[in-house]
Motif scaffolding. Structure first.
Motif, mmCIF file in Angstrom:
data_model
loop_
_atom_site.group_PDB
_atom_site.id
_atom_site.type_symbol
_atom_site.label_atom_id
_atom_site.label_comp_id
_atom_site.label_asym_id
_atom_site.label_seq_id
_atom_site.Cartn_x
_atom_site.Cartn_y
_atom_site.Cartn_z
ATOM 1 N N PRO A 36 -0.560 8.366 8.504
ATOM 2 C CA PRO A 36 -1.326 7.500 9.398
ATOM 3 C C PRO A 36 -1.736 8.132 10.684
ATOM 4 C CG PRO A 36 0.924 6.625 9.624
ATOM 5 C CD PRO A 36 0.993 7.775 8.409
ATOM 6 N N TYR A 37 -1.170 9.181 11.143
ATOM 7 C CA TYR A 37 -1.393 9.953 12.228
ATOM 8 C C TYR A 37 -2.209 11.343 11.940
ATOM 9 C CZ TYR A 37 1.878 6.542 14.432
ATOM 10 O OH TYR A 37 2.412 5.531 14.689
ATOM 11 N N GLY A 38 -2.194 11.528 10.659
ATOM 12 C CA GLY A 38 -2.971 12.556 10.273
ATOM 13 C C GLY A 38 -2.323 14.081 10.590
ATOM 14 N N ASP A 39 -1.178 14.069 11.049
ATOM 15 C CA ASP A 39 -0.440 15.222 11.315
ATOM 16 C C ASP A 39 0.745 15.693 10.699
ATOM 17 O OD1 ASP A 39 1.174 13.367 12.067
ATOM 18 O OD2 ASP A 39 1.146 13.879 14.366
ATOM 19 N N GLY A 40 1.061 14.696 9.621
ATOM 20 C CA GLY A 40 2.088 14.857 8.434
ATOM 21 C C GLY A 40 3.617 14.808 9.380
ATOM 22 N N TYR A 84 -4.451 9.281 -4.629
ATOM 23 C CA TYR A 84 -3.841 8.386 -3.819
ATOM 24 C C TYR A 84 -4.426 8.481 -2.439
ATOM 25 C CZ TYR A 84 -0.551 11.836 -1.581
ATOM 26 O OH TYR A 84 -0.124 12.942 -0.904
ATOM 27 N N ASP A 85 -4.405 7.416 -1.462
ATOM 28 C CA ASP A 85 -4.985 7.357 -0.146
ATOM 29 C C ASP A 85 -3.932 8.172 0.793
ATOM 30 O OD1 ASP A 85 -6.069 6.943 2.349
ATOM 31 O OD2 ASP A 85 -6.476 4.991 2.118
ATOM 32 N N LEU A 137 0.716 -1.182 -0.103
ATOM 33 C CA LEU A 137 -0.041 0.082 -0.120
ATOM 34 C C LEU A 137 0.789 1.274 -0.023
ATOM 35 C CD1 LEU A 137 -2.895 -0.940 2.508
ATOM 36 C CD2 LEU A 137 -3.111 -0.689 -0.035
ATOM 37 N N VAL A 138 1.810 1.125 0.642
ATOM 38 C CA VAL A 138 2.737 2.496 0.887
ATOM 39 C C VAL A 138 3.363 2.930 -0.439
ATOM 40 C CG1 VAL A 138 4.969 3.258 1.917
ATOM 41 C CG2 VAL A 138 3.165 2.459 3.444
ATOM 42 N N GLU A 139 3.923 1.706 -1.171
ATOM 43 C CA GLU A 139 4.735 1.767 -2.442
ATOM 44 C C GLU A 139 3.682 2.246 -3.414
ATOM 45 O OE1 GLU A 139 8.445 -1.455 -2.079
ATOM 46 O OE2 GLU A 139 6.396 -2.239 -3.042
ATOM 47 N N GLU A 140 2.452 1.630 -3.331
ATOM 48 C CA GLU A 140 1.535 2.011 -4.323
ATOM 49 C C GLU A 140 1.096 3.433 -4.256
ATOM 50 O OE1 GLU A 140 -3.288 1.042 -5.580
ATOM 51 O OE2 GLU A 140 -2.106 -0.384 -4.365
ATOM 52 N N ALA A 141 1.098 4.109 -3.049
ATOM 53 C CA ALA A 141 0.695 5.282 -2.687
ATOM 54 C C ALA A 141 1.718 6.420 -3.243
ATOM 55 C CB ALA A 141 0.175 5.572 -1.154
ATOM 56 N N ILE A 142 3.008 5.891 -2.889
ATOM 57 C CA ILE A 142 4.146 6.989 -3.237
ATOM 58 C C ILE A 142 4.131 6.830 -4.815
ATOM 59 C CG2 ILE A 142 6.495 7.012 -3.259
ATOM 60 C CD1 ILE A 142 6.665 5.564 -0.495
ATOM 61 N N ALA A 143 4.072 5.957 -5.453
ATOM 62 C CA ALA A 143 4.070 5.791 -7.001
ATOM 63 C C ALA A 143 2.899 6.826 -7.497
ATOM 64 C CB ALA A 143 3.969 4.347 -7.391
ATOM 65 N N ALA A 144 1.906 6.880 -7.188
ATOM 66 C CA ALA A 144 0.752 7.550 -7.363
ATOM 67 C C ALA A 144 0.851 8.794 -7.244
ATOM 68 C CB ALA A 144 -0.616 7.050 -6.706
ATOM 69 N N ARG A 145 1.625 9.233 -5.710
ATOM 70 C CA ARG A 145 1.564 10.750 -5.493
ATOM 71 C C ARG A 145 2.902 11.328 -6.670
ATOM 72 N NH1 ARG A 145 4.579 11.742 -0.004
ATOM 73 N NH2 ARG A 145 6.192 10.789 -1.304
ATOM 74 N N ASP A 146 3.776 10.159 -6.687
ATOM 75 C CA ASP A 146 5.025 10.847 -7.518
ATOM 76 C C ASP A 146 4.591 11.136 -9.229
ATOM 77 O OD1 ASP A 146 6.632 10.792 -5.546
ATOM 78 O OD2 ASP A 146 7.722 8.778 -5.960
ATOM 79 N N ALA A 147 3.572 10.293 -9.578
ATOM 80 C CA ALA A 147 2.796 10.495 -10.649
ATOM 81 C C ALA A 147 1.822 11.640 -10.890
ATOM 82 C CB ALA A 147 2.316 8.971 -11.291
ATOM 83 N N GLY A 148 1.671 12.165 -9.845
ATOM 84 C CA GLY A 148 0.578 13.083 -9.730
ATOM 85 C C GLY A 148 -0.726 12.511 -9.967
ATOM 86 N N LEU A 149 -1.141 11.361 -9.197
ATOM 87 C CA LEU A 149 -2.295 10.756 -9.520
ATOM 88 C C LEU A 149 -3.004 10.632 -7.949
ATOM 89 C CD1 LEU A 149 -1.553 7.627 -11.637
ATOM 90 C CD2 LEU A 149 -2.646 9.960 -12.178
#
Length: 346
Positions: free
Chosen positions: A184-188, A177-178, A163-175
């Protein structure tokens, strides 16, 4: 004539020793006193032993009732109490205690279960092969259950990594993502590190592989082979070995380091098959048998090495737990002595 009292002896003068009957009575009294003092420890020991033997049967029966009723944790507590009670067959309470703890399938209780069953096996050195086979089988099962727990934890970590790898790939591609996956803690404050997760996955799959290897190695101890087993029991034992081999292979294949591999061994095996088929000599069958024996010996050596590593890892984790919490892992009760091997292989 007036009566004159005898003179009073001067202060500090020793009283004359009794003679005759008085002297014999005093000596007899001293001997009786020393006899009572000397035999008192023996009397107390016999009294304590009698109390232990009197409590042994009801405690064992209560533990068995709890075990048969499905309350393995309480049963383990009762069997643990007996560690100082059974002086006749001390291995039985260790066996019962370890078996009950293993049945709980609690991750920390399994450490105590393995310790108890190990102790039972050592204490049953002079018992029949059938009794030692019971201990051997449950000890193997305890390691297998521990491997199942580590395998499940590794699977969870592998799913988290995906899930982490999928989210990072989507973020890097500008898509889309969750975002909760990467925050996970909502505070960045902290984003999961894929490399750390990958190493966790690798480690826990390796732990599982080692524990399955140890379980298979214990299955190979000679006691069950020397005991009188029914054909059904022999089939169950063989099925258990095959199951452990399959689980080892699954744990090994699931390790990130081994993803996409495994073709080389198949190629080597096919090459060996082609060479054996090309050879038409009468001695080829004997060569194949020798090769199989060497491979089996090598496999057993690898199992022993993995088993040793698994035991070392178990001791390391127990020491870490003691350093953190100052107590043994598990239920907190030490393996104990008991009466009656009422619990069974499960």
């Amino acid at each position: 004539m007036t009566w004159t009292p005898p003179p009073t002896p001067p202060t500090g003068t020793r009283k004359p020793r009794p003679t005759g009957v008085a002297a014999l009575r005093a000596a007899r009294l001293r001997r009786r006193t020393w006899w009572l003092v000397g035999t008192l420890p023996v009397v107390l020991a016999l009294l304590v032993l009698g109390v232990k033997l009197a409590l042994l049967a009801p405690i064992a029966a209560t533990g068995k009732d709890r075990y048969d009723g499905g309350d393995a944790t309480t049963a383990a507590d009762y069997f643990g109490i007996q560690r100082t009670l059974n002086v006749v067959e001390p291995w039985k309470a260790h066996y019962n205690h370890g078996t009950a703890l293993a049945r709980t399938e609690d991750s920390w209780a399994l450490y105590d279960a393995i310790t108890s069953l190990d102790r039972a096996y050592d204490l049953a050195e002079n018992e029949s092969p059938e009794e030692r086979c019971m201990i051997q089988t449950n000890l193997s099962l305890a390691y297998e259950i521990q491997g199942d727990g580590d395998m499940a934890y590794a699977d969870d970590k592998a799913a988290e990594l995906a899930l982490v790898e999928e989210a990072i790939a989507a973020r890097d591609a500008g898509l889309p993502y969750d975002e909760e996956v990467l925050d996970p803690y909502g505070d960045g404050s902290e984003e999961p590190d894929p490399e750390e997760l990958r190493q966790d996955v690798q480690d826990w799959y390796e732990y599982a592989e080692q524990e399955y290897a140890t379980a298979e190695q214990i299955r190979g101890w000679p006691d069950c082979g020397e005991s009188e087993q029914t054909p059904e029991q022999e089939q169950q034992d063989e099925a258990a070995r095959q199951r452990l081999q399959d689980k080892q292979q699954q744990a090994q294949d699931s390790q990130p380091e081994n993803q996409g591999g495994g073709d080389t061994q198949e190629g080597d095996g096919s090459e060996g098959d082609e060479q054996s088929e090309a050879s038409g000599e009468e001695g080829s069958e004997g060569d194949q048998q020798s090769q199989a024996e060497r491979e089996e010996q090598q496999r057993q050596e690898e199992l022993e090495q993995q088993g040793s590593e698994a035991r070392d890892e178990q001791e390391r984790l127990e020491q870490e737990y003691r350093d953190l919490y100052g107590d043994q892992p598990g239920t907190g009760t030490d393996p104990g002595d008991g009466s009656g091997s009422g619990t069974k292989n499960w």
